[in-house]
Design a protein around this motif. Structure first.
Motif, short mmCIF file in Angstrom:
data_model
loop_
_atom_site.label_atom_id
_atom_site.label_comp_id
_atom_site.label_asym_id
_atom_site.label_seq_id
_atom_site.Cartn_x
_atom_site.Cartn_y
_atom_site.Cartn_z
N PHE A 192 -51.92 15.26 -101.93
CA PHE A 192 -51.83 16.80 -101.37
C PHE A 192 -51.17 17.79 -102.50
O PHE A 192 -50.41 18.60 -102.14
CB PHE A 192 -50.92 16.90 -100.29
N GLU A 193 -51.65 17.42 -103.82
CA GLU A 193 -51.12 18.15 -104.82
C GLU A 193 -51.44 19.62 -104.73
O GLU A 193 -51.10 20.39 -105.54
CB GLU A 193 -51.18 17.51 -106.12
N ASN A 194 -52.64 19.88 -103.93
CA ASN A 194 -53.20 21.34 -104.10
C ASN A 194 -52.46 22.43 -103.00
O ASN A 194 -52.87 23.51 -102.91
CB ASN A 194 -54.67 21.16 -103.70
N GLY A 195 -51.43 21.93 -102.48
CA GLY A 195 -50.66 22.90 -101.72
C GLY A 195 -51.08 22.95 -100.11
O GLY A 195 -51.68 22.12 -99.78
N GLU A 196 -50.52 23.95 -99.68
CA GLU A 196 -50.76 24.31 -98.21
C GLU A 196 -52.20 24.45 -97.91
O GLU A 196 -53.09 25.02 -98.52
CB GLU A 196 -50.08 25.56 -97.90
N LYS A 197 -52.54 23.70 -96.74
CA LYS A 197 -54.04 23.55 -96.49
C LYS A 197 -53.88 22.80 -95.04
O LYS A 197 -53.16 22.12 -94.51
CB LYS A 197 -54.69 22.61 -97.47
N TYR A 198 -55.18 22.99 -94.45
CA TYR A 198 -55.50 22.47 -93.02
C TYR A 198 -56.04 21.13 -93.48
O TYR A 198 -57.08 21.15 -94.30
CB TYR A 198 -56.27 23.42 -92.35
N TYR A 199 -55.70 19.93 -92.61
CA TYR A 199 -56.57 18.86 -92.63
C TYR A 199 -56.56 18.19 -91.39
O TYR A 199 -55.85 18.45 -90.28
CB TYR A 199 -55.31 17.92 -93.45
N SER A 200 -57.79 17.53 -91.05
CA SER A 200 -58.11 17.05 -89.92
C SER A 200 -57.17 15.71 -89.32
O SER A 200 -56.46 15.17 -90.47
CB SER A 200 -59.42 16.49 -89.74
N ILE A 201 -56.91 15.62 -88.32
CA ILE A 201 -55.94 14.40 -87.98
C ILE A 201 -56.56 13.04 -88.54
O ILE A 201 -55.91 12.29 -89.08
CB ILE A 201 -55.83 14.31 -86.24
N TYR A 202 -57.79 13.03 -88.75
CA TYR A 202 -58.32 11.67 -89.13
C TYR A 202 -57.98 11.55 -90.67
O TYR A 202 -57.70 10.58 -91.01
CB TYR A 202 -60.08 11.87 -89.21
N GLU A 203 -58.09 12.80 -91.29
CA GLU A 203 -57.84 12.65 -92.96
C GLU A 203 -56.24 12.34 -92.85
O GLU A 203 -56.16 11.43 -93.80
CB GLU A 203 -57.80 14.12 -93.49
N LEU A 204 -55.13 12.73 -92.23
CA LEU A 204 -54.07 12.57 -92.07
C LEU A 204 -53.62 11.16 -91.89
O LEU A 204 -53.04 10.40 -92.50
CB LEU A 204 -53.27 13.56 -91.15
N LEU A 205 -54.33 10.33 -90.83
CA LEU A 205 -54.35 9.32 -90.40
C LEU A 205 -54.57 8.22 -91.45
O LEU A 205 -54.23 7.24 -91.96
CB LEU A 205 -54.95 8.92 -89.34
N SER A 206 -55.66 8.79 -92.25
CA SER A 206 -56.58 7.80 -93.19
C SER A 206 -55.57 7.83 -94.40
O SER A 206 -55.04 6.68 -94.98
CB SER A 206 -57.73 8.19 -93.69
N TRP A 207 -54.83 8.99 -94.95
CA TRP A 207 -54.03 8.99 -96.24
C TRP A 207 -52.66 8.26 -95.90
O TRP A 207 -52.14 7.62 -96.64
CB TRP A 207 -53.54 10.33 -96.42
N MET A 208 -52.35 8.37 -94.50
CA MET A 208 -50.99 7.78 -94.14
C MET A 208 -51.12 6.09 -94.42
O MET A 208 -50.22 5.44 -94.94
CB MET A 208 -50.82 7.82 -92.80
N ILE A 209 -52.34 5.63 -94.20
CA ILE A 209 -52.41 4.25 -93.94
C ILE A 209 -53.05 3.80 -95.43
O ILE A 209 -52.25 2.89 -96.20
CB ILE A 209 -53.59 3.77 -92.85
N ILE A 210 -54.15 4.30 -96.01
CA ILE A 210 -54.67 3.89 -97.22
C ILE A 210 -53.83 4.12 -98.42
O ILE A 210 -54.07 3.30 -99.45
CB ILE A 210 -56.14 4.22 -97.19
N THR A 211 -53.03 5.06 -98.48
CA THR A 211 -52.21 5.19 -99.46
C THR A 211 -50.64 5.18 -99.28
O THR A 211 -49.94 5.51 -100.19
CB THR A 211 -52.49 6.80 -100.41
N SER A 212 -50.41 4.79 -97.99
CA SER A 212 -48.95 4.93 -97.60
C SER A 212 -48.31 6.29 -97.95
O SER A 212 -47.22 6.39 -98.21
CB SER A 212 -48.17 3.91 -98.13
#
Length: 209
Positions: A33-53
Motif C-alpha cells: 500500500f505504498e501508493n497512498g490513499e486509495k479504494y480497495y475491494s474487500i477481496y483485495e484487502l482479504l487477500s493481502w491480509m492473508i498472503i503477505t500478512s
C-alpha cells in the motif's frame, strides 16, 4: 477472513465492495500500500491480509466490521477455545493488550473450512484458494523444495512465530502447524520451524508411498 465471508454469505457485503484506505491508516511495514490513499475491494484487502500478512489490510478489515463482531464470530460460530482479539495490529498504545490463538484452534478452524462445515462451498473454496496463494514461505516451506501445495497462514510477534495450515501430499490433506515462543531472538526462530517442516513433510511423504 472467514468472518468477512460470513457477511458475504448473509449478503450484507460483497467481495467487490470498495473500502477507502486512508493515508493515516497505512502502517510502516506495508509492502503493498505504498501508493497512498486509495479504494480497495474487500477481496483485495482479504487477500493481502492473508498472503503477505499485511497489517494495514488487517486493520482496515477490523475497523470496518469491528473487533467485537470478529470475537463474536470466532467464539460463537467457529466455537474456538482460546482465540480472541484485544487490539489492532501494531497498536503500540495498548501495551497490555494482545491477540491470541492456539494450534488446536487453528486445526479446528482449518477442519471446518476444508470439510466445508461453514459458509457455502463456493465461499470456502475462495478462502482456501487465498490460503494456497500464501507468499510468506520462510517457515514450514523454507527447506521443502518439492512443488507441494500448502494452504496456510504465518504469524509472528516479538520472540515468537508460527505457521499452520493444510498441506496436500500424495493426494491427501494433512494439517501441519508449528508454533514456537520464548525464543532467544526478538525475531523468533523461523529456521527452526523450517527444519521441523521439512522433517514432518518427509515423514508424511514416506508414509504415503
Amino acid at each position: 477472513m472467514l468472518g468477512v465471508l460470513e457477511k458475504v454469505h448473509k449478503k450484507e457485503v460483497s467481495l467487490q465492495q470498495k473500502i477507502l484506505l486512508e493515508k493515516d491508516e497505512i502502517l510502516y511495514d506495508t509492502k503493498v500500500f505504498e501508493n497512498g490513499e486509495k479504494y480497495y475491494s474487500i477481496y483485495e484487502l482479504l487477500s493481502w491480509m492473508i498472503i503477505t500478512s499485511d497489517n494495514t489490510a488487517t486493520n482496515v478489515i477490523l475497523k470496518t466490521f469491528g473487533i467485537e463482531y470478529f470475537n463474536h464470530y470466532i467464539k460463537d460460530i467457529l466455537n474456538t477455545k482460546s482465540t480472541y482479539l484485544e487490539r489492532y495490529m501494531l497498536d503500540r498504545k495498548e501495551k497490555n493488550l494482545n491477540n491470541y490463538t492456539s494450534l488446536e484452534d487453528m486445526f479446528h478452524i482449518f477442519k471446518l473450512l476444508f470439510n466445508k462445515e461453514i459458509l457455502t462451498s463456493e465461499l470456502c473454496n475462495i478462502a482456501i484458494e487465498i490460503l494456497y496463494n500464501q507468499r510468506c514461505q520462510d517457515q514450514i516451506m523454507r527447506y521443502i523444495c518439492q512443488p507441494v501445495r500448502y494452504a496456510h497462514k504465518t504469524g509472528s510477534l516479538d520472540y515468537l512465530n508460527h505457521d499452520a495450515g493444510v498441506m496436500y501430499i500424495k493426494g491427501r490433506l494433512f494439517y501441519i502447524g508449528v508454533s514456537i515462543y520464548n525464543c532467544k531472538n526478538k525475531s523468533g526462530n523461523k529456521k527452526l520451524i523450517g527444519k521441523l517442516g521439512k522433517e514432518i513433510y518427509q515423514i508424511i511423504e514416506s508414509i504415503c508411498k
